[in-house]
Design an enzyme around this catalytic site. Sequence first.
Site, PDB file in Angstrom:
ATOM      1  N   LYS A  35      -4.134 -15.454   0.725  1.00  0.00           N
ATOM      2  CA  LYS A  35      -3.633 -14.385  -0.142  1.00  0.00           C
ATOM      3  C   LYS A  35      -2.149 -14.622  -0.441  1.00  0.00           C
ATOM      4  O   LYS A  35      -1.700 -14.484  -1.584  1.00  0.00           O
ATOM      5  CB  LYS A  35      -3.841 -13.008   0.511  1.00  0.00           C
ATOM      6  CG  LYS A  35      -5.317 -12.595   0.559  1.00  0.00           C
ATOM      7  CD  LYS A  35      -5.567 -11.333   1.383  1.00  0.00           C
ATOM      8  CE  LYS A  35      -7.083 -11.104   1.531  1.00  0.00           C
ATOM      9  NZ  LYS A  35      -7.440  -9.905   2.300  1.00  0.00           N
ATOM     10  N   GLN A  79      -5.385  -6.155   6.828  1.00  0.00           N
ATOM     11  CA  GLN A  79      -6.541  -7.044   6.964  1.00  0.00           C
ATOM     12  C   GLN A  79      -7.477  -6.510   8.043  1.00  0.00           C
ATOM     13  O   GLN A  79      -7.040  -6.115   9.126  1.00  0.00           O
ATOM     14  CB  GLN A  79      -6.055  -8.465   7.315  1.00  0.00           C
ATOM     15  CG  GLN A  79      -7.147  -9.514   7.313  1.00  0.00           C
ATOM     16  CD  GLN A  79      -7.719  -9.798   5.925  1.00  0.00           C
ATOM     17  OE1 GLN A  79      -7.051  -9.614   4.910  1.00  0.00           O
ATOM     18  NE2 GLN A  79      -8.962 -10.226   5.875  1.00  0.00           N
ATOM     19  N   ASP A 102      -6.923  -2.867  -1.953  1.00  0.00           N
ATOM     20  CA  ASP A 102      -8.260  -3.204  -1.441  1.00  0.00           C
ATOM     21  C   ASP A 102      -9.317  -2.225  -1.949  1.00  0.00           C
ATOM     22  O   ASP A 102     -10.508  -2.495  -1.871  1.00  0.00           O
ATOM     23  CB  ASP A 102      -8.272  -3.141   0.091  1.00  0.00           C
ATOM     24  CG  ASP A 102      -8.072  -4.502   0.756  1.00  0.00           C
ATOM     25  OD1 ASP A 102      -8.382  -5.514   0.112  1.00  0.00           O
ATOM     26  OD2 ASP A 102      -7.620  -4.517   1.912  1.00  0.00           O
TER      27      ASP A 102
HETATM   28  N1  GUN Z   1     -11.744  -8.420   5.777  1.00  0.00           N
HETATM   29  C1  GUN Z   1     -12.755  -9.029   5.131  1.00  0.00           C
HETATM   30  N2  GUN Z   1     -12.602  -8.855   3.790  1.00  0.00           N
HETATM   31  C2  GUN Z   1     -11.486  -8.129   3.626  1.00  0.00           C
HETATM   32  C3  GUN Z   1     -10.814  -7.628   2.472  1.00  0.00           C
HETATM   33  O1  GUN Z   1     -11.219  -7.811   1.328  1.00  0.00           O
HETATM   34  N3  GUN Z   1      -9.689  -6.918   2.708  1.00  0.00           N
HETATM   35  C4  GUN Z   1      -9.226  -6.683   3.966  1.00  0.00           C
HETATM   36  N4  GUN Z   1      -8.123  -5.972   4.092  1.00  0.00           N
HETATM   37  N5  GUN Z   1      -9.820  -7.118   5.035  1.00  0.00           N
HETATM   38  C5  GUN Z   1     -10.954  -7.840   4.868  1.00  0.00           C
END
Ligand code: GUN
Length: 274
Positions: A35, A79, A102
Site C-alpha cells: 500500500k 490493517q 476501507d
Molecule cells: N486485511 C485484509 N484485507 C484488508 C483490507 O482491505 N483492509 C484492512 N485494513 N485490513 C485488511
Amino acid sequence: MAEEVAALPSGSPRPGLAVILVGDDPASQVYVRNKGKACQKAGIESITRLFPAEISQEKLLAEIEQLNQDDCYHGLLVQLPLPGHIDARKVIEAVAPEKDVDCFHPFNVGRLLIGMPVFLPATPAGIMELLRRYEIETSGKHVVVVGRSNIVGKPLAAMMMQKQAHANAIVTVVHSAAGDLGYYTRQADILIGAIGRPEYLKGDMIKPGAVVVDVGINRVEADTPKGYRLVGDVHFEEASQVASYITPVPGGVGPMTIAMLLKNTLKAYHLQTS
Ligand code: GUN
C-alpha cells in the site's frame, strides 16, 4: 491515479494516507508495504504507524483519534487482523467515517447497503472494476459469492445486487454451513472465491464457461526460497480448464484492491479539501 495527483493545482495540499499496523503478522506486513509503495508511485503522501502486538486498546484508540485530527492524512486505515485482546469493532468505529477509506465503519457500510456509498470497500470495488473493464455482463447473471466476511463477501453481495449499471446481479452468498458447496457453485455464471481456504474450489465445482474471480491469498508450504507459495481459494489448474475467464493469484484481485484504496484516498482528499 498518478495522473490525477499530478494534475492537482500547484500549491494545493498533497493527498495523504495513514496506515496503522499492529503486531508482526507477515502477510499484513506485505500488504501494508505494498500500500505504501503504491501511494509513493501515485504521488500520495503515506505514513505507516507500527505498534507492537502488546499495545493496549486505549493507546491504539488514542493514536487513531490523533490521526483523525491530522489534516495531512485524508485516509486512515487500521490493517486487520488485530491481536485478540483488542476489540476490532471498537477500533473500526473509532476511525472517522470521512477518513474511512476501507469502508469498514458501520456508517459507511450502511450507506453502501442502501446504494448511497461515500467510499466503496476496496476488494469488492476492485472485483467490480475488473468485471467492468473486461466487459463481463453482470445484469441478470447469477453471482455466487463463496464466503461471508465483512471485508469481502457481505459488501460484494450488497454491491452486486444494487439496481444500477455494472451490477443488478442475482446474488447467492454461500459459506461453510453449506453441506454441498458444489451444488451452489455449479450454478454460478460468475463465481467469487472468498473463503480463505487454499485451492478449495475445484474444477468440477464450476459451470463450464463461468467467470471465476479468486480473492484468496493463502500461503502453502513449498520448496521455494521463502518456504511457501501463494495460492488462491480456487484450484487454478483445474478451474482454468473450465472457466471462460479466471483471475490469477497473485496478481489478480490484490493489485485491484490497492488501486481502489488509492481511489478512495483521492475521494477523501477531494471531500475534505473542497
Ligand atoms: N486485511 C485484509 N484485507 C484488508 C483490507 O482491505 N483492509 C484492512 N485494513 N485490513 C485488511
